[in-house]
Design a protein around this motif. Structure first.
Motif, PDB file in Angstrom:
ATOM      1  N   ASP A  61      36.528  53.843  97.547  1.00 53.12           N
ATOM      2  CA  ASP A  61      36.902  55.128  96.973  1.00 53.12           C
ATOM      3  C   ASP A  61      37.930  55.743  97.915  1.00 53.12           C
ATOM      4  OD1 ASP A  61      35.101  54.819  94.909  1.00 53.12           O
ATOM      5  OD2 ASP A  61      33.511  55.938  95.924  1.00 53.12           O
ATOM      6  N   GLY A  62      38.988  56.255  97.352  1.00 53.12           N
ATOM      7  CA  GLY A  62      40.025  56.855  98.189  1.00 53.12           C
ATOM      8  C   GLY A  62      41.251  55.975  98.365  1.00 53.12           C
ATOM      9  N   LEU A  63      41.143  54.686  98.077  1.00 53.40           N
ATOM     10  CA  LEU A  63      42.327  53.815  98.107  1.00 53.40           C
ATOM     11  C   LEU A  63      43.000  53.871  96.741  1.00 53.40           C
ATOM     12  CD1 LEU A  63      41.217  50.546  99.955  1.00 53.40           C
ATOM     13  CD2 LEU A  63      42.769  52.308 100.779  1.00 53.40           C
ATOM     14  N   SER A  64      44.299  53.924  96.738  1.00 52.97           N
ATOM     15  CA  SER A  64      45.047  53.959  95.487  1.00 52.97           C
ATOM     16  C   SER A  64      44.824  52.673  94.692  1.00 52.97           C
ATOM     17  CB  SER A  64      46.543  54.112  95.787  1.00 52.97           C
ATOM     18  OG  SER A  64      47.304  53.926  94.618  1.00 52.97           O
ATOM     19  N   ALA A  65      44.613  52.810  93.409  1.00 53.16           N
ATOM     20  CA  ALA A  65      44.435  51.642  92.543  1.00 53.16           C
ATOM     21  C   ALA A  65      45.769  50.959  92.257  1.00 53.16           C
ATOM     22  CB  ALA A  65      43.767  52.058  91.236  1.00 53.16           C
ATOM     23  N   GLY A  80      46.163  49.348 108.594  1.00 55.64           N
ATOM     24  CA  GLY A  80      45.459  50.292 109.446  1.00 55.64           C
ATOM     25  C   GLY A  80      44.623  51.351 108.754  1.00 55.64           C
ATOM     26  N   ILE A  81      44.546  51.347 107.440  1.00 54.97           N
ATOM     27  CA  ILE A  81      43.735  52.341 106.745  1.00 54.97           C
ATOM     28  C   ILE A  81      42.258  52.014 106.937  1.00 54.97           C
ATOM     29  CG2 ILE A  81      43.104  53.303 104.493  1.00 54.97           C
ATOM     30  CD1 ILE A  81      45.986  52.635 103.577  1.00 54.97           C
ATOM     31  N   GLN A  82      41.479  53.041 107.253  1.00 54.63           N
ATOM     32  CA  GLN A  82      40.034  52.877 107.385  1.00 54.63           C
ATOM     33  C   GLN A  82      39.368  53.952 106.539  1.00 54.63           C
ATOM     34  OE1 GLN A  82      38.440  53.118 111.368  1.00 54.63           O
ATOM     35  NE2 GLN A  82      36.701  51.864 110.788  1.00 54.63           N
ATOM     36  N   VAL A  83      38.580  53.505 105.553  1.00 50.46           N
ATOM     37  CA  VAL A  83      37.885  54.401 104.642  1.00 50.46           C
ATOM     38  C   VAL A  83      36.415  54.024 104.660  1.00 50.46           C
ATOM     39  CG1 VAL A  83      37.682  55.130 102.226  1.00 50.46           C
ATOM     40  CG2 VAL A  83      39.926  54.580 103.154  1.00 50.46           C
ATOM     41  N   ALA A  84      35.544  55.029 104.729  1.00 53.20           N
ATOM     42  CA  ALA A  84      34.106  54.762 104.727  1.00 53.20           C
ATOM     43  C   ALA A  84      33.728  53.951 103.490  1.00 53.20           C
ATOM     44  CB  ALA A  84      33.329  56.077 104.757  1.00 53.20           C
ATOM     45  N   GLY A  85      32.925  52.930 103.694  1.00 51.95           N
ATOM     46  CA  GLY A  85      32.449  52.112 102.578  1.00 51.95           C
ATOM     47  C   GLY A  85      33.433  51.069 102.088  1.00 51.95           C
ATOM     48  N   MET A  86      34.548  50.891 102.777  1.00 55.45           N
ATOM     49  CA  MET A  86      35.531  49.886 102.349  1.00 55.45           C
ATOM     50  C   MET A  86      34.947  48.488 102.529  1.00 55.45           C
ATOM     51  SD  MET A  86      39.573  49.310 103.287  1.00 55.45           S
ATOM     52  CE  MET A  86      39.369  49.926 104.916  1.00 55.45           C
ATOM     53  N   SER A  87      35.264  47.617 101.592  1.00 52.00           N
ATOM     54  CA  SER A  87      34.796  46.235 101.663  1.00 52.00           C
ATOM     55  C   SER A  87      35.841  45.323 101.038  1.00 52.00           C
ATOM     56  CB  SER A  87      33.453  46.091 100.933  1.00 52.00           C
ATOM     57  OG  SER A  87      33.617  46.390  99.567  1.00 52.00           O
ATOM     58  N   ARG A  97      52.727  39.615  95.263  1.00 57.29           N
ATOM     59  CA  ARG A  97      52.555  40.478  94.094  1.00 57.29           C
ATOM     60  C   ARG A  97      53.304  41.796  94.280  1.00 57.29           C
ATOM     61  NH1 ARG A  97      47.097  39.300  91.487  1.00 57.29           N
ATOM     62  NH2 ARG A  97      47.562  37.216  90.712  1.00 57.29           N
ATOM     63  N   GLU A  98      53.800  42.334  93.182  1.00 57.35           N
ATOM     64  CA  GLU A  98      54.543  43.588  93.218  1.00 57.35           C
ATOM     65  C   GLU A  98      53.699  44.741  93.744  1.00 57.35           C
ATOM     66  OE1 GLU A  98      56.557  46.342  89.863  1.00 57.35           O
ATOM     67  OE2 GLU A  98      57.124  44.227  89.804  1.00 57.35           O
ATOM     68  N   SER A  99      52.400  44.714  93.491  1.00 54.95           N
ATOM     69  CA  SER A  99      51.514  45.808  93.906  1.00 54.95           C
ATOM     70  C   SER A  99      51.045  45.696  95.361  1.00 54.95           C
ATOM     71  CB  SER A  99      50.287  45.861  92.992  1.00 54.95           C
ATOM     72  OG  SER A  99      49.535  44.663  93.122  1.00 54.95           O
ATOM     73  N   ALA A 100      51.399  44.624  96.053  1.00 55.44           N
ATOM     74  CA  ALA A 100      50.947  44.430  97.440  1.00 55.44           C
ATOM     75  C   ALA A 100      51.574  45.485  98.354  1.00 55.44           C
ATOM     76  CB  ALA A 100      51.303  43.037  97.928  1.00 55.44           C
ATOM     77  N   CYS A 101      50.760  46.049  99.217  1.00 53.43           N
ATOM     78  CA  CYS A 101      51.214  47.047 100.183  1.00 53.43           C
ATOM     79  C   CYS A 101      52.278  46.422 101.090  1.00 53.43           C
ATOM     80  CB  CYS A 101      50.020  47.532 101.001  1.00 53.43           C
ATOM     81  SG  CYS A 101      50.448  48.492 102.466  1.00 53.43           S
TER      82      CYS A 101
END
Length: 132
Positions: A61-65, A80-87, A97-101
């Motif tokens: 939750d919190g990462l852009s789709a 380097g993004i760290q979000v609680a509950g990330m997996s 892919r075009e959507s890759a960061c």
């Protein structure tokens, strides 16, 4: 523990393993992993994998789709993004892919370049099986 790929210090992933489980050590420089303990090995060292087979897509939750980030080590994306509950998801992060960061793509390339060519063979890293 010293990384067998690049010689730098490795860090144990948080959490104490229970009996029969393994500790996982990761190198923050080249991202090589070493598994210690477990049911079948005392020391297990996964081989080199190319960029498109090395990381899963990070979900939280919190990462852009709209942007696919690569799940790295220590519960952070490669950028380097760290979000609680990330997996990690069940899907490969594909840098082409075009959507890759873009920042994850750049980090993936840098990390890949840190693996010496002689350590990229299937049998380049040595695992030590438990003696029965």
């Amino acid at each position: 523990m010293e990384c067998d790929v690049c010689g730098r210090a490795m860090w144990r992933r948080p959490g104490l393993p229970t009996e029969g489980e393994e500790e996982i050590w990761s190198c923050s420089w080249c991202h090589a992993a070493t598994h210690v303990g477990g049911e079948w090995f005392e020391v297990s060292r996964p081989p080199y994998l190319p960029v498109e087979m090395r990381w899963e897509i990070a979900v939280a939750d919190g990462l852009s789709a709209d942007v696919a980030h690569a799940f790295g080590v220590f519960d952070r994306t490669l950028c380097g993004i760290q979000v609680a509950g990330m997996s990690p998801s069940d899907h490969w992060w594909l840098p082409e892919r075009e959507s890759a960061c873009g920042a994850c793509q750049e980090a993936a390339g840098v990390i890949d370049d840190r693996w010496p060519q002689e350590m990229r063979g299937e049998d380049a890293r040595v695992s030590v099986a438990r003696r029965l």
